[in-house]
Design a protein around this motif. Structure first.
Motif, PDB file in Angstrom:
ATOM      1  N   THR A 137       0.843  -1.196   0.000  1.00 39.86           N
ATOM      2  CA  THR A 137       0.000   0.000   0.000  1.00 39.86           C
ATOM      3  C   THR A 137       0.882   1.251   0.000  1.00 39.86           C
ATOM      4  O   THR A 137       2.027   1.226   0.441  1.00 39.86           O
ATOM      5  CB  THR A 137      -0.939   0.041   1.225  1.00 39.86           C
ATOM      6  N   ASP A 138       0.314   2.328  -0.525  1.00 37.16           N
ATOM      7  CA  ASP A 138       1.031   3.600  -0.544  1.00 37.16           C
ATOM      8  C   ASP A 138       1.247   4.108   0.874  1.00 37.16           C
ATOM      9  O   ASP A 138       0.366   3.978   1.734  1.00 37.16           O
ATOM     10  CB  ASP A 138       0.238   4.649  -1.327  1.00 37.16           C
ATOM     11  N   ARG A 139       2.416   4.664   1.101  1.00 36.29           N
ATOM     12  CA  ARG A 139       2.758   5.282   2.372  1.00 36.29           C
ATOM     13  C   ARG A 139       3.138   6.731   2.106  1.00 36.29           C
ATOM     14  O   ARG A 139       3.486   7.095   0.981  1.00 36.29           O
ATOM     15  CB  ARG A 139       3.937   4.544   3.038  1.00 36.29           C
ATOM     16  N   VAL A 140       3.122   7.546   3.131  1.00 41.92           N
ATOM     17  CA  VAL A 140       3.479   8.954   2.981  1.00 41.92           C
ATOM     18  C   VAL A 140       4.897   9.087   2.435  1.00 41.92           C
ATOM     19  O   VAL A 140       5.182   9.942   1.608  1.00 41.92           O
ATOM     20  CB  VAL A 140       3.354   9.686   4.341  1.00 41.92           C
ATOM     21  N   PHE A 141       5.777   8.212   2.854  1.00 45.01           N
ATOM     22  CA  PHE A 141       7.196   8.307   2.521  1.00 45.01           C
ATOM     23  C   PHE A 141       7.597   7.518   1.278  1.00 45.01           C
ATOM     24  O   PHE A 141       8.739   7.611   0.827  1.00 45.01           O
ATOM     25  CB  PHE A 141       8.051   7.873   3.711  1.00 45.01           C
ATOM     26  N   ARG A 142       6.673   6.728   0.693  1.00 45.69           N
ATOM     27  CA  ARG A 142       6.977   5.987  -0.532  1.00 45.69           C
ATOM     28  C   ARG A 142       5.697   5.377  -1.098  1.00 45.69           C
ATOM     29  O   ARG A 142       4.710   5.190  -0.403  1.00 45.69           O
ATOM     30  CB  ARG A 142       8.008   4.878  -0.296  1.00 45.69           C
ATOM     31  N   GLY A 143       5.755   5.079  -2.370  1.00 48.15           N
ATOM     32  CA  GLY A 143       4.624   4.418  -3.011  1.00 48.15           C
ATOM     33  C   GLY A 143       4.638   2.927  -2.704  1.00 48.15           C
ATOM     34  O   GLY A 143       5.630   2.387  -2.198  1.00 48.15           O
ATOM     35  N   LYS A 144       3.546   2.274  -3.044  1.00 50.48           N
ATOM     36  CA  LYS A 144       3.474   0.825  -2.823  1.00 50.48           C
ATOM     37  C   LYS A 144       4.513   0.124  -3.693  1.00 50.48           C
ATOM     38  O   LYS A 144       4.860   0.586  -4.777  1.00 50.48           O
ATOM     39  CB  LYS A 144       2.069   0.299  -3.091  1.00 50.48           C
ATOM     40  N   LEU A 145       4.996  -1.005  -3.190  1.00 54.81           N
ATOM     41  CA  LEU A 145       6.041  -1.746  -3.886  1.00 54.81           C
ATOM     42  C   LEU A 145       5.499  -2.929  -4.681  1.00 54.81           C
ATOM     43  O   LEU A 145       6.216  -3.509  -5.474  1.00 54.81           O
ATOM     44  CB  LEU A 145       7.104  -2.222  -2.894  1.00 54.81           C
ATOM     45  N   GLY A 146       4.267  -3.317  -4.455  1.00 50.93           N
ATOM     46  CA  GLY A 146       3.660  -4.383  -5.239  1.00 50.93           C
ATOM     47  C   GLY A 146       3.735  -5.752  -4.598  1.00 50.93           C
ATOM     48  O   GLY A 146       4.534  -6.019  -3.695  1.00 50.93           O
ATOM     49  N   GLU A 147       2.867  -6.623  -5.109  1.00 52.97           N
ATOM     50  CA  GLU A 147       2.728  -7.965  -4.549  1.00 52.97           C
ATOM     51  C   GLU A 147       4.000  -8.795  -4.683  1.00 52.97           C
ATOM     52  O   GLU A 147       4.402  -9.474  -3.749  1.00 52.97           O
ATOM     53  CB  GLU A 147       1.567  -8.692  -5.229  1.00 52.97           C
ATOM     54  N   GLU A 148       4.627  -8.775  -5.856  1.00 52.54           N
ATOM     55  CA  GLU A 148       5.809  -9.624  -6.042  1.00 52.54           C
ATOM     56  C   GLU A 148       6.951  -9.218  -5.118  1.00 52.54           C
ATOM     57  O   GLU A 148       7.641 -10.080  -4.571  1.00 52.54           O
ATOM     58  CB  GLU A 148       6.258  -9.634  -7.503  1.00 52.54           C
ATOM     59  N   ARG A 149       7.140  -7.921  -4.919  1.00 50.36           N
ATOM     60  CA  ARG A 149       8.181  -7.480  -3.987  1.00 50.36           C
ATOM     61  C   ARG A 149       7.817  -7.886  -2.567  1.00 50.36           C
ATOM     62  O   ARG A 149       8.685  -8.302  -1.788  1.00 50.36           O
ATOM     63  CB  ARG A 149       8.396  -5.970  -4.069  1.00 50.36           C
ATOM     64  N   ALA A 150       6.564  -7.807  -2.212  1.00 51.56           N
ATOM     65  CA  ALA A 150       6.122  -8.229  -0.883  1.00 51.56           C
ATOM     66  C   ALA A 150       6.413  -9.709  -0.674  1.00 51.56           C
ATOM     67  O   ALA A 150       6.918 -10.104   0.388  1.00 51.56           O
ATOM     68  CB  ALA A 150       4.631  -7.944  -0.698  1.00 51.56           C
ATOM     69  N   VAL A 151       6.134 -10.519  -1.673  1.00 48.18           N
ATOM     70  CA  VAL A 151       6.396 -11.960  -1.576  1.00 48.18           C
ATOM     71  C   VAL A 151       7.898 -12.200  -1.421  1.00 48.18           C
ATOM     72  O   VAL A 151       8.320 -13.021  -0.600  1.00 48.18           O
ATOM     73  CB  VAL A 151       5.818 -12.705  -2.797  1.00 48.18           C
ATOM     74  N   GLU A 152       8.711 -11.485  -2.187  1.00 51.29           N
ATOM     75  CA  GLU A 152      10.170 -11.626  -2.072  1.00 51.29           C
ATOM     76  C   GLU A 152      10.632 -11.335  -0.644  1.00 51.29           C
ATOM     77  O   GLU A 152      11.441 -12.075  -0.081  1.00 51.29           O
ATOM     78  CB  GLU A 152      10.883 -10.666  -3.023  1.00 51.29           C
ATOM     79  N   ILE A 153      10.120 -10.255  -0.068  1.00 54.76           N
ATOM     80  CA  ILE A 153      10.523  -9.868   1.290  1.00 54.76           C
ATOM     81  C   ILE A 153      10.054 -10.908   2.300  1.00 54.76           C
ATOM     82  O   ILE A 153      10.811 -11.288   3.207  1.00 54.76           O
ATOM     83  CB  ILE A 153      10.005  -8.460   1.628  1.00 54.76           C
ATOM     84  N   LEU A 154       8.827 -11.372   2.175  1.00 53.32           N
ATOM     85  CA  LEU A 154       8.341 -12.411   3.092  1.00 53.32           C
ATOM     86  C   LEU A 154       9.212 -13.660   3.001  1.00 53.32           C
ATOM     87  O   LEU A 154       9.554 -14.256   4.029  1.00 53.32           O
ATOM     88  CB  LEU A 154       6.879 -12.756   2.799  1.00 53.32           C
ATOM     89  N   LEU A 155       9.591 -14.034   1.794  1.00 54.72           N
ATOM     90  CA  LEU A 155      10.451 -15.213   1.624  1.00 54.72           C
ATOM     91  C   LEU A 155      11.849 -14.974   2.203  1.00 54.72           C
ATOM     92  O   LEU A 155      12.436 -15.877   2.805  1.00 54.72           O
ATOM     93  CB  LEU A 155      10.538 -15.605   0.147  1.00 54.72           C
ATOM     94  N   GLU A 156      12.372 -13.759   2.052  1.00 57.02           N
ATOM     95  CA  GLU A 156      13.678 -13.423   2.631  1.00 57.02           C
ATOM     96  C   GLU A 156      13.650 -13.513   4.154  1.00 57.02           C
ATOM     97  O   GLU A 156      14.637 -13.895   4.787  1.00 57.02           O
ATOM     98  CB  GLU A 156      14.096 -12.006   2.226  1.00 57.02           C
ATOM     99  N   GLU A 157      12.523 -13.164   4.745  1.00 52.92           N
ATOM    100  CA  GLU A 157      12.400 -13.131   6.206  1.00 52.92           C
ATOM    101  C   GLU A 157      11.833 -14.415   6.806  1.00 52.92           C
ATOM    102  O   GLU A 157      11.695 -14.545   8.017  1.00 52.92           O
ATOM    103  CB  GLU A 157      11.545 -11.937   6.627  1.00 52.92           C
ATOM    104  N   LYS A 158      11.522 -15.362   5.949  1.00 53.81           N
ATOM    105  CA  LYS A 158      10.986 -16.661   6.375  1.00 53.81           C
ATOM    106  C   LYS A 158      12.017 -17.366   7.255  1.00 53.81           C
ATOM    107  O   LYS A 158      13.168 -17.516   6.871  1.00 53.81           O
ATOM    108  CB  LYS A 158      10.690 -17.473   5.112  1.00 53.81           C
TER     109      LYS A 158
END
Length: 82
Positions: free
Chosen positions: A36-57
């Motif tokens: 989702t969009d934040r004041v300090f940056r735009g949304k990064l998208g589903e695929e980037r979110a999945v990448e981050i979740l997998l990195e932090e798994k």
């Protein structure tokens, strides 16, 4: 702020010591913050979110719950496209 690997705070809980609901909310909240969009940056998208979740798994998040969450959002997004 607890992390699956025990490096979080305030109680230093690790793994299954963290209440299940809190584990689920941590994953969902992170996904929401990334997609989702934040004041300090735009949304990064589903695929980037999945990448981050997998990195932090296994680090920040319960690995089994990450897999379940990703399967669920991917199946729901597929259903929306059909």
């Amino acid at each position: 702020h607890e992390k699956w690997n025990g490096t979080g705070y305030s109680s230093g809980l690790k793994g299954s010591e963290i209440p299940l609901g809190s584990q689920i909310i941590a994953i969902a909240d992170t996904y929401d913050a990334i997609t989702t969009d934040r004041v300090f940056r735009g949304k990064l998208g589903e695929e980037r979110a999945v990448e981050i979740l997998l990195e932090e798994k296994g680090k920040q998040f319960n690995p089994e719950l990450v897999d379940i969450f990703i399967r669920k959002i991917r199946s729901e997004n597929y259903s929306k496209r059909v």
